[in-house]
Design a protein around this motif. Sequence first.
Motif, PDB file in Angstrom:
ATOM      1  N   MET A 111       0.817  -1.203   0.000  1.00 48.33           N
ATOM      2  CA  MET A 111       0.000   0.000   0.000  1.00 48.33           C
ATOM      3  C   MET A 111       0.853   1.257   0.000  1.00 48.33           C
ATOM      4  O   MET A 111       0.541   2.233  -0.700  1.00 48.33           O
ATOM      5  N   ALA A 112       1.927   1.256   0.786  1.00 46.59           N
ATOM      6  CA  ALA A 112       2.817   2.418   0.777  1.00 46.59           C
ATOM      7  C   ALA A 112       3.387   2.636  -0.624  1.00 46.59           C
ATOM      8  O   ALA A 112       3.437   3.775  -1.125  1.00 46.59           O
TER       9      ALA A 112
ATOM     10  N   ASN B 145      -7.463   2.307  -1.083  1.00 45.86           N
ATOM     11  CA  ASN B 145      -7.401   1.005  -1.743  1.00 45.86           C
ATOM     12  C   ASN B 145      -6.266   1.005  -2.760  1.00 45.86           C
ATOM     13  O   ASN B 145      -5.664   2.038  -3.041  1.00 45.86           O
ATOM     14  N   LEU B 146      -5.977  -0.153  -3.300  1.00 41.34           N
ATOM     15  CA  LEU B 146      -4.776  -0.332  -4.130  1.00 41.34           C
ATOM     16  C   LEU B 146      -4.816   0.505  -5.410  1.00 41.34           C
ATOM     17  O   LEU B 146      -3.771   0.784  -6.002  1.00 41.34           O
ATOM     18  N   ASN B 147      -6.004   0.950  -5.793  1.00 43.61           N
ATOM     19  CA  ASN B 147      -6.129   1.715  -7.037  1.00 43.61           C
ATOM     20  C   ASN B 147      -5.479   3.094  -6.964  1.00 43.61           C
ATOM     21  O   ASN B 147      -5.386   3.780  -7.989  1.00 43.61           O
TER      22      ASN B 147
ATOM     23  N   ALA C 263      -6.443   6.369  -9.206  1.00 42.20           N
ATOM     24  CA  ALA C 263      -7.880   6.132  -9.271  1.00 42.20           C
ATOM     25  C   ALA C 263      -8.376   5.473  -7.986  1.00 42.20           C
ATOM     26  O   ALA C 263      -9.281   4.641  -8.015  1.00 42.20           O
ATOM     27  N   GLY C 264      -7.790   5.851  -6.866  1.00 37.19           N
ATOM     28  CA  GLY C 264      -8.116   5.212  -5.597  1.00 37.19           C
ATOM     29  C   GLY C 264      -9.388   5.724  -4.970  1.00 37.19           C
ATOM     30  O   GLY C 264     -10.001   6.694  -5.417  1.00 37.19           O
ATOM     31  N   MET C 265      -9.777   5.052  -3.906  1.00 31.84           N
ATOM     32  CA  MET C 265     -10.874   5.483  -3.041  1.00 31.84           C
ATOM     33  C   MET C 265     -10.344   5.392  -1.624  1.00 31.84           C
ATOM     34  O   MET C 265      -9.923   4.325  -1.177  1.00 31.84           O
ATOM     35  N   THR C 266     -10.322   6.531  -0.921  1.00 31.95           N
ATOM     36  CA  THR C 266      -9.698   6.617   0.397  1.00 31.95           C
ATOM     37  C   THR C 266     -10.666   7.178   1.415  1.00 31.95           C
ATOM     38  O   THR C 266     -11.352   8.170   1.140  1.00 31.95           O
TER      39      THR C 266
ATOM     40  N   ALA D 170     -14.559  -0.898  -0.493  1.00 33.85           N
ATOM     41  CA  ALA D 170     -13.519  -0.259  -1.301  1.00 33.85           C
ATOM     42  C   ALA D 170     -12.175  -0.957  -1.212  1.00 33.85           C
ATOM     43  O   ALA D 170     -11.464  -1.047  -2.211  1.00 33.85           O
ATOM     44  N   GLY D 171     -11.822  -1.436  -0.017  1.00 33.10           N
ATOM     45  CA  GLY D 171     -10.510  -2.048   0.149  1.00 33.10           C
ATOM     46  C   GLY D 171     -10.447  -3.471  -0.372  1.00 33.10           C
ATOM     47  O   GLY D 171      -9.543  -3.839  -1.129  1.00 33.10           O
TER      48      GLY D 171
END
Length: 265
Positions: A11-12, A120-122, A127-130, A171-172
């Motif tokens: 993730m980092a 999430n990994l995107n 294009a993530g969702m946090t 999401a995750g």
Amino acid sequence: MKIGFIGLGNMAKAIIEGLLLKKAILPTDIIVHSAHASNYQPYAEKFGLKTAETNLAVAEQADVLILAVKPELKEEVLTEVKPALIQHKVALLSLLTGVTLADLTEVVGSTFALVRVMPNLNVRIGAGMTAIAGNNVATESAMATTQSLFEQIGEVIRLPEADFSTFVALAGSAPAFAYLFMDALAHAGVKYGLSKTQALKIVSQMVVGSAQLIQQSGEAPWNLIDQVSSPGGTTIAGVLALQEAGFEPAITKAVDATIKKDLGE
């Protein structure tokens, strides 16, 4: 703004690569350290990042500190960086799954601004969702800084921490559900003569376009299903077959299982 990463797991790395892809930060403004030099040094060299020899050294140089270690290491690492948190008023963002703001407060005390961040990994492709949530000490400025940072690599929503397990499921973890759905569709395409490469190209673009249509139209998914489904046509036949096979209950069960696991039940 200089961003420090303690821990350099998937993730980092996804966050770093997303920020660099979007040119949201210079590589030299990212400082990294993890337990194994064989992991972080080659990675830092590849992307031109700055390295530090200790966790404390990261915290001393960072304006924002992102904690991305294994949850069981939180006490050891936070105890080490606490002097920098006190002296430099570093904003601490935690990526630790299953570690609450209260858990973090037990280690560092109640005087520090803490923000729990769940991407999430995107984020890797911007294009993530946090989801973000702050403790009582986290000011609007700290929350806005966190939100602005992660908006560079996707969408951000502020949620009560009590809703984080639900967010993890939707999401995750759900990208894995989406990948499973896509792979099943692709295999079905192979069954009827397409190559796997052709089928995946078709399916992946279908998913991208379908998601964008929901976002841009603002319509409920079921309304769009009605628009695709002609009376007596092929689509409604497939929709009814999915319902008969328990598609929707299966999705709900997957979400239930994910939330229970995240809550430690």
